[in-house]
Enzyme design. Structure first.
Site, mmCIF file in Angstrom:
data_model
loop_
_atom_site.group_PDB
_atom_site.id
_atom_site.type_symbol
_atom_site.label_atom_id
_atom_site.label_comp_id
_atom_site.label_asym_id
_atom_site.label_seq_id
_atom_site.Cartn_x
_atom_site.Cartn_y
_atom_site.Cartn_z
ATOM 1 N N VAL A 271 -91.478 -42.140 15.569
ATOM 2 C CA VAL A 271 -90.328 -41.497 16.254
ATOM 3 C C VAL A 271 -90.851 -40.072 16.548
ATOM 4 O O VAL A 271 -90.399 -39.685 17.417
ATOM 5 C CB VAL A 271 -89.189 -41.643 15.371
ATOM 6 C CG1 VAL A 271 -87.929 -40.555 16.210
ATOM 7 C CG2 VAL A 271 -88.558 -43.204 15.380
ATOM 8 N N GLY A 272 -91.660 -39.513 15.879
ATOM 9 C CA GLY A 272 -92.211 -38.202 16.088
ATOM 10 C C GLY A 272 -92.874 -38.138 17.235
ATOM 11 O O GLY A 272 -92.699 -37.232 18.000
ATOM 12 N N GLU B 78 -91.587 -32.780 11.026
ATOM 13 C CA GLU B 78 -91.665 -33.083 9.588
ATOM 14 C C GLU B 78 -91.912 -34.287 9.310
ATOM 15 O O GLU B 78 -90.921 -34.973 9.100
ATOM 16 C CB GLU B 78 -90.595 -32.407 8.792
ATOM 17 C CG GLU B 78 -90.560 -30.732 9.038
ATOM 18 C CD GLU B 78 -91.223 -30.076 7.965
ATOM 19 O OE1 GLU B 78 -91.962 -30.534 7.419
ATOM 20 O OE2 GLU B 78 -91.306 -28.711 8.356
HETATM 21 P P1 NAD Z 1 -84.687 -42.455 9.934
HETATM 22 O O1 NAD Z 1 -84.903 -43.858 10.098
HETATM 23 O O2 NAD Z 1 -83.269 -41.896 9.148
HETATM 24 O O3 NAD Z 1 -85.024 -41.640 11.322
HETATM 25 C C1 NAD Z 1 -85.287 -40.159 11.392
HETATM 26 C C2 NAD Z 1 -84.304 -39.940 12.678
HETATM 27 O O4 NAD Z 1 -84.816 -40.191 13.634
HETATM 28 C C3 NAD Z 1 -82.949 -40.426 12.341
HETATM 29 O O5 NAD Z 1 -82.136 -39.586 12.697
HETATM 30 C C4 NAD Z 1 -82.808 -41.414 13.607
HETATM 31 O O6 NAD Z 1 -81.480 -41.747 14.181
HETATM 32 C C5 NAD Z 1 -83.753 -41.105 14.515
HETATM 33 N N1 NAD Z 1 -84.462 -42.304 15.496
HETATM 34 C C6 NAD Z 1 -84.772 -43.352 14.801
HETATM 35 N N2 NAD Z 1 -85.415 -44.141 15.779
HETATM 36 C C7 NAD Z 1 -85.274 -43.393 16.941
HETATM 37 C C8 NAD Z 1 -85.867 -43.437 18.282
HETATM 38 N N3 NAD Z 1 -86.170 -44.578 18.729
HETATM 39 N N4 NAD Z 1 -85.642 -42.344 19.284
HETATM 40 C C9 NAD Z 1 -85.026 -41.122 18.795
HETATM 41 N N5 NAD Z 1 -84.738 -40.829 17.560
HETATM 42 C C10 NAD Z 1 -84.763 -42.068 16.731
HETATM 43 O O7 NAD Z 1 -85.674 -41.843 8.880
HETATM 44 P P2 NAD Z 1 -87.384 -42.276 8.792
HETATM 45 O O8 NAD Z 1 -87.916 -42.107 9.907
HETATM 46 O O9 NAD Z 1 -87.229 -43.737 8.095
HETATM 47 O O10 NAD Z 1 -87.573 -41.381 7.335
HETATM 48 C C11 NAD Z 1 -88.814 -41.760 6.781
HETATM 49 C C12 NAD Z 1 -89.997 -40.997 6.956
HETATM 50 O O11 NAD Z 1 -89.959 -39.667 7.216
HETATM 51 C C13 NAD Z 1 -90.953 -41.095 5.843
HETATM 52 O O12 NAD Z 1 -92.385 -41.332 6.861
HETATM 53 C C14 NAD Z 1 -91.067 -39.896 5.410
HETATM 54 O O13 NAD Z 1 -92.482 -39.528 4.910
HETATM 55 C C15 NAD Z 1 -90.808 -38.814 6.515
HETATM 56 N N6 NAD Z 1 -90.051 -37.595 5.988
HETATM 57 C C16 NAD Z 1 -90.542 -36.416 5.897
HETATM 58 C C17 NAD Z 1 -89.983 -35.301 5.414
HETATM 59 C C18 NAD Z 1 -90.537 -33.938 5.588
HETATM 60 O O14 NAD Z 1 -89.900 -32.926 5.014
HETATM 61 N N7 NAD Z 1 -91.861 -33.988 5.959
HETATM 62 C C19 NAD Z 1 -88.764 -35.339 4.679
HETATM 63 C C20 NAD Z 1 -88.382 -36.650 4.583
HETATM 64 C C21 NAD Z 1 -88.686 -37.814 5.159
#
Ligand code: NAD
Length: 448
Positions: free
Chosen positions: A206-207, A224
Site C-alpha cells: 500500500v505504501g 513508515e
Molecule cells: P492496515 O491494513 O491497517 O493498512 C494501513 C492503512 O492503509 C489503513 O488505514 C488502510 O485503510 C489503508 N489501506 C489498505 N489498503 C489500501 C489501499 N489499497 N489503498 C489505500 N489505502 C489502503 O495495516 P497493515 O498495512 O497491515 O500494517 C502492518 C504493516 O505496517 C506491517 O508491515 C508493519 O511493519 C507496518 N508498520 C510500520 C510501522 C512504522 O512505524 N514503520 C508501524 C506499524 C506498522
C-alpha cells in the site's frame, strides 16, 4: 462535554473527499494555524483527549488486540502524551528562525536565516497494530507544524478506531481536523485529492499505492513501513539476560509490532544455549499456558492467523507452536532449523513467532543482513564495542538498538523511520516538526 472539547461534533462521512480537503484548505488559507498559540491549543486538546478518555481507549485496545492495560497505557497513551509534552515544552524554541552564516563577499550587513513554514493540509493514514498511537503521533507533528489534518484510522482495528474517531470529532473543530473512516475505497478517494503531505504507516504494497498517488500532485510522503528486523546475538552475550529481553520485546502485542525482532542470527553454540533460555523466559513471562495469561495478546483477525500458522511450517517449534483459531491465539513461538530460503524468511513475520537462523560468525551475519531488504530496526546483544561499531557501520537499517529491542521507540529525541524497503522519512519530537514543515531559507541583502 469538558471545556477542552470542540463545539460541534459533526460527522463528515456524507461529504466528498474533495469537500473535506477544500474545507480544511480554506481554514489553512486564513492563516489562523500559523500562530504559536493556535498550535499549542490544538496540542492541548489532543493531550486532553488522551488523558480524559484513557479508560475507554484501553478497553477498546483490549477488544481489538487483547492488549493488556499496562502495555496499552504505556505504549499507546503515555508515550503519545510524552511526545505531546516534549513538543509543548520545546515548540517555541524549535520554531525560532535560525541565523545562517553568509559568505564574506556579501558584506557585513547581509543576513540570512531559516524558518519553518507550515505545509497546508496533511493526510495521516494509520494501521491497526498500534491503532491509537500510530494515528495520534503523526497528528502531533502535523498540528505542531501549523497544518490542518485529515485523519484516516485503520478499518481493521474496529473498536479503537471507532472510539478514536468519535473522540477526535468531539475534541476538534472539524475545520481543523476531520476524521474519515473506511478502508481501501475511502482511502483511494482521499488519495485522489491534492494534499501538502501524506504520512502513511502500514505495509509496503500500500505504501507504493500511496506514493504513486502522491506523485500525481508532487506531494511529499512519509512512509513508515515494516520489514524483517534482525537480532544478532554475539557469543559474549549473557544468554539468560538476552532471552529475557528478547521475549519481552518480541511478544508484546503478540509480536504485531513493526520493530519487533523478526529473526535471530547466532552461531550454533550460541543458539544451543539461547533456545533453552528463551523457553525459560517465555515461561517466566507468560506461564506454562500463555493462552490463559492476561499479558499475552491475540492475532488481529483470521487472515493474519492463517498467514502466521502457515509460517510455522518453516522450521521446528522449539518453544510454543500451539494455536487456536477460535481464540485467534498463537503461542509465543521460537522456530529453529529455519532454512534462509523458507517462507518465513521471505516476509515480515508480524506475529508471535521468532525464527532462529544459524550463521558462522559476525562476518556471516553482516553478509546475511546486507543480502536482504534494509530493515526498520537492527538489534544486537553483545558487550563488544567493536562488534557494535561493525554492525552500525557495515549495515543499513532505519535504526539500531543494542541490548534492548523496541524501547528505542520511546526515546523521542531519536528520529524514527525506515530506509529502503522499510520506508522513507522520519518523525518523533523535533523530527515530526521537520517532517510536517517546509524549511524555508530567507536571504536579506540591504538596499543601501
Ligand atoms: P492496515 O491494513 O491497517 O493498512 C494501513 C492503512 O492503509 C489503513 O488505514 C488502510 O485503510 C489503508 N489501506 C489498505 N489498503 C489500501 C489501499 N489499497 N489503498 C489505500 N489505502 C489502503 O495495516 P497493515 O498495512 O497491515 O500494517 C502492518 C504493516 O505496517 C506491517 O508491515 C508493519 O511493519 C507496518 N508498520 C510500520 C510501522 C512504522 O512505524 N514503520 C508501524 C506499524 C506498522
Amino acid at each position: 462535554m469538558t471545556a477542552t472539547q470542540g463545539t460541534a461534533s459533526r460527522t463528515h462521512q456524507s461529504e466528498t473527499a474533495a469537500e473535506v480537503v477544500g474545507r480544511l484548505r480554506a481554514t489553512f488559507s486564513t492563516g489562523v494555524t500559523r500562530s504559536l498559540d493556535w498550535r499549542v491549543s490544538q496540542l492541548q486538546r489532543l493531550r486532553a483527549l488522551l488523558v480524559e478518555n484513557e479508560q475507554e481507549l484501553i478497553e477498546a485496545l483490549w477488544a481489538d488486540l487483547r492488549k493488556n492495560a499496562a502495555e496499552a497505557k504505556m505504549q499507546e497513551i503515555d508515550f503519545t502524551v510524552a511526545d505531546i509534552d516534549e513538543t509543548l515544552a520545546n515548540l517555541e524554541n524549535w520554531l525560532q528562525p535560525r541565523p545562517v552564516e553568509v559568505p564574506a563577499h556579501f558584506g557585513p550587513t547581509t543576513t540570512a536565516y531559516t524558518t519553518y513554514d507550515p505545509l497546508g493540509v496533511v493526510l495521516v493514514i494509520a494501521p491497526w497494530n498500534f491503532p491509537l498511537h500510530l494515528l495520534i503521533d503523526p497528528i502531533i507533528g502535523a498540528l505542531a507544524a501549523g497544518n490542518t489534518v485529515v485523519a484516516k484510522p485503520s478499518e481493521i482495528s474496529v473498536h479503537t478506531s471507532a472510539v478514536a474517531s468519535r473522540l477526535l470529532r468531539e475534541y476538534f473543530d472539524p475545520d481543523v481536523l476531520t476524521v474519515v473512516e473506511g478502508g481501501a475505497e475511502e482511502t483511494t478517494a482521499l488519495l485522489a485529492q491534492r494534499f501538502d503531505h501524506i504520512f502513511y504507516t502500514g505495509n509496503g504494497a500500500v505504501g507504493r499505492v500511496v506514493m504513486a498517488a502522491a506523485a500525481k500532485n508532487l506531494t511529499p510522503v512519509t512512509l513508515e513501513l515494516g520489514g524483517k528486523s534482525p537480532v544478532f546475538v554475539a557469543p559474549d552475550a549473557d544468554v539468560d539476560e538476552t532471552a529475557k529481553r528478547l521475549v519481552g520485546a518480541k511478544f508484546g502485542n503478540a509480536g504485531q509490532q513493526c520493530i519487533a525482532p523478526d529473526y535471530v542470527l547466532a552461531d550454533p553454540a550460541t543458539v544451543a544455549a539461547l533456545v533453552p533460555a528463551l523457553r525459560a523466559a517465555v515461561e517466566a513471562q507468560f506461564g506454562t499456558s500463555p493462552q490463559t495469561s492476561a499479558d499475552f495478546g491475540r492475532i488481529i483477525n483470521e487472515r493474519h492467523f492463517d498467514r502466521l500458522t502457515r509460517l510455522l511450517d518453516s522450521g521446528r517449534a522449539a518453544v510454543g507452536g500451539q494455536h487456536d483459531r477460535d481464540d485467534l491465539f498463537i503461542a509465543p513461538t521460537v522456530l529453529t532449523d529455519v532454512d534462509p530460503a523458507s517462507p518465513i524468511m521471505q516476509e515480515e513475520i508480524f506475529g508471535p513467532i521468532i525464527a532462529v537462523v544459524e550463521v558462522e560468525d559476525l562476518d556471516a551475519a553482516i553478509a546475511f543482513i546486507n543480502e536482504r531488504d534494509k530493515p526498520l530496526a537492527l538489534y544486537a546483544f553483545t558487550e563488544s564495542e567493536a562488534v557494535k561499531a561493525r554492525l552500525v557501520n557495515e549495515t543499513s537499517s532505519g535504526g539500531v538498538a543494542w541490548g534492548q529491542p523496541v524501547m528505542q521507540l520511546l526515546m523521542t529525541g531519536l528520529p524514527f523511520g525506515g530506509v529502503g524497503e522499510s520506508g522513507m522519512g522520519r518523525y518523533h519530537g523535533r523530527y515530526s516538526l521537520e517532517t510536517f514543515s517546509h524549511l524555508k531559507g530567507v536571504a536579506d541583502v540591504p538596499l543601501s
